[in-house]
Design a protein around this motif. Structure first.
Motif, PDB file in Angstrom:
ATOM      1  N   ARG A 187     -15.459  -2.079  13.327  1.00  0.00           N
ATOM      2  CA  ARG A 187     -15.292  -2.331  11.927  1.00  0.00           C
ATOM      3  C   ARG A 187     -16.588  -3.211  11.521  1.00  0.00           C
ATOM      4  O   ARG A 187     -16.372  -4.108  10.578  1.00  0.00           O
ATOM      5  N   GLU A 213      -6.526  -1.745   1.108  1.00  0.00           N
ATOM      6  CA  GLU A 213      -7.576  -0.377   1.390  1.00  0.00           C
ATOM      7  C   GLU A 213      -8.302  -0.743   2.706  1.00  0.00           C
ATOM      8  O   GLU A 213      -8.394   0.300   3.663  1.00  0.00           O
ATOM      9  N   GLU A 214      -8.894  -1.852   3.112  1.00  0.00           N
ATOM     10  CA  GLU A 214      -9.777  -2.018   4.058  1.00  0.00           C
ATOM     11  C   GLU A 214      -8.709  -2.133   5.427  1.00  0.00           C
ATOM     12  O   GLU A 214      -9.177  -1.695   6.519  1.00  0.00           O
ATOM     13  N   GLU A 257      -7.848   1.335   6.284  1.00  0.00           N
ATOM     14  CA  GLU A 257      -9.019   2.054   6.648  1.00  0.00           C
ATOM     15  C   GLU A 257      -9.013   1.802   8.365  1.00  0.00           C
ATOM     16  O   GLU A 257      -9.439   2.816   8.875  1.00  0.00           O
ATOM     17  N   TRP A 307       0.818  -1.144   0.051  1.00  0.00           N
ATOM     18  CA  TRP A 307      -0.084  -0.120  -0.102  1.00  0.00           C
ATOM     19  C   TRP A 307       0.748   1.297  -0.041  1.00  0.00           C
ATOM     20  O   TRP A 307       0.800   2.365  -0.604  1.00  0.00           O
ATOM     21  N   LYS A 318      -6.053   3.560   9.774  1.00  0.00           N
ATOM     22  CA  LYS A 318      -6.234   5.139  10.231  1.00  0.00           C
ATOM     23  C   LYS A 318      -6.903   5.260  11.381  1.00  0.00           C
ATOM     24  O   LYS A 318      -6.831   6.448  12.020  1.00  0.00           O
ATOM     25  N   GLY A 319      -7.950   4.339  11.669  1.00  0.00           N
ATOM     26  CA  GLY A 319      -8.832   4.621  13.001  1.00  0.00           C
ATOM     27  C   GLY A 319      -7.939   4.759  14.244  1.00  0.00           C
ATOM     28  O   GLY A 319      -8.097   5.667  15.148  1.00  0.00           O
TER      29      GLY A 319
END
Length: 301
Positions: free
Chosen positions: A296, A276-277, A280, A184, A283-284
């Motif tokens: 989630r 990406e999952e 995501e 990523w 990032k939380g």
């Protein structure tokens, strides 16, 4: 400063320390990341003596704690205007652990140390890496992932709050996340001079004295395993290769074994939608700190 600068986390022992010696011998300023100050200072002294270099410094850092990472980033930025190499070598893998252990900031320690911490540290030092003529970021995964070809990152419960805990599975999940983070991040930085690669560490001889609570049976099994393992110094040669060799100056988003060969990872880890999952979810944690555990709900496992 004309010398290249490398920061290695978990460099007070094992592969990290061996890499510090090798890069110091090549003229690098080596920053040794360690949680324990006394062990870190001893490692600095050892590396200086073994490499005949005086450009070795301690950066005290606990990758499981946001506050410690932030402090280390500020310390490095106060001394240096660039960073050439960042090696994420530190890892939490106490094979004697039977249940999840939470950090002082409320997150399961393996997930915090092995995945969230490296992401936070990379974020904090990315501008210094971009200031290098050719910055290099090196993640570290494990050959043991080959035993779990169908493993996925549990997006609903990465910290084993609601499922049976296994220290091995928690460790390999975190290392799978690091492989995916490599892919990523390499894509995100594709328009910069910063490369991102990952190492698949093979069986390496370990110091069993680091695990005083290990059972007699486990100590025996590890003693047998060590007969088929390479030395930390041998494994460190791949770290040094990816950190310094001109041959890989433009290589990014790749996975390497101990023979400096590109290898494959699982089909799951190579799918961009899964990156990406994962990010995501990540990032939380990073945006609000380790004490926040993102929900989630709605994402499949």
């Amino acid at each position: 400063m004309n010398k290249k600068i490398c920061f290695i986390t978990g460099a007070n022992s094992g592969i990290g320390k061996a890499t510090a010696v090798q890069l110091a011998e090549r003229g690098y300023v080596v920053l040794i990341g360690a949680r324990n100050e006394s062990r870190g200072l001893q490692a600095v002294a050892d590396v200086k003596e073994m490499s005949s270099s005086e450009t070795v410094e301690l950066v005290q850092i606990d990758l499981s704690l946001k506050a410690s990472i932030s402090h280390a980033v500020k310390e490095i930025k106060s001394k240096f205007d660039h960073l050439d190499v960042l090696i994420h070598n530190a890892a939490d893998f106490d094979v004697s652990r039977k249940a999840p252990v939470l950090t002082a900031e409320g997150v399961e320690s393996i997930w915090a140390t092995n995945h969230i911490g490296p992401v936070l540290l990379t974020n904090g030092l990315l501008d210094l890496l971009k200031n290098s003529k050719q910055g290099r970021i090196i993640m570290v995964a494990s050959q043991g992932l080959m035993l779990h070809p169908r493993m996925k990152v549990d997006l609903n419960d990465p910290e084993y709050q609601h499922r049976k805990f296994s220290v091995a599975k928690a460790y390999y999940q975190s290392k799978l996340a690091q492989v995916m983070y490599t892919y990523w991040l390499a894509k995100k930085l594709s328009d910069t001079a910063v490369t991102v690669n990952c190492i698949r560490v093979t069986n390496v001889k370990i110091d069993l004295n680091r695990y005083p609570d290990l059972s007699a049976l486990m100590k025996f099994l590890y003693s047998i395993k060590s007969k088929f393992s390479i030395s930390p110094e041998q494994m460190a040669e791949t770290y040094t290769y990816l950190a310094d060799d001109p041959a890989v100056s433009k290589t990014t988003g790749k996975y390497f074994n101990e023979k400096n060969e590109m290898v494959d990872s699982s089909a799951y880890s190579k799918e961009e939608k899964h990156w990406e999952e994962l990010m995501e979810l990540t990032k939380g944690y990073v945006a609000e700190g380790f004490s926040v555990k993102p929900s989630r709900e709605g994402l499949s496992r």
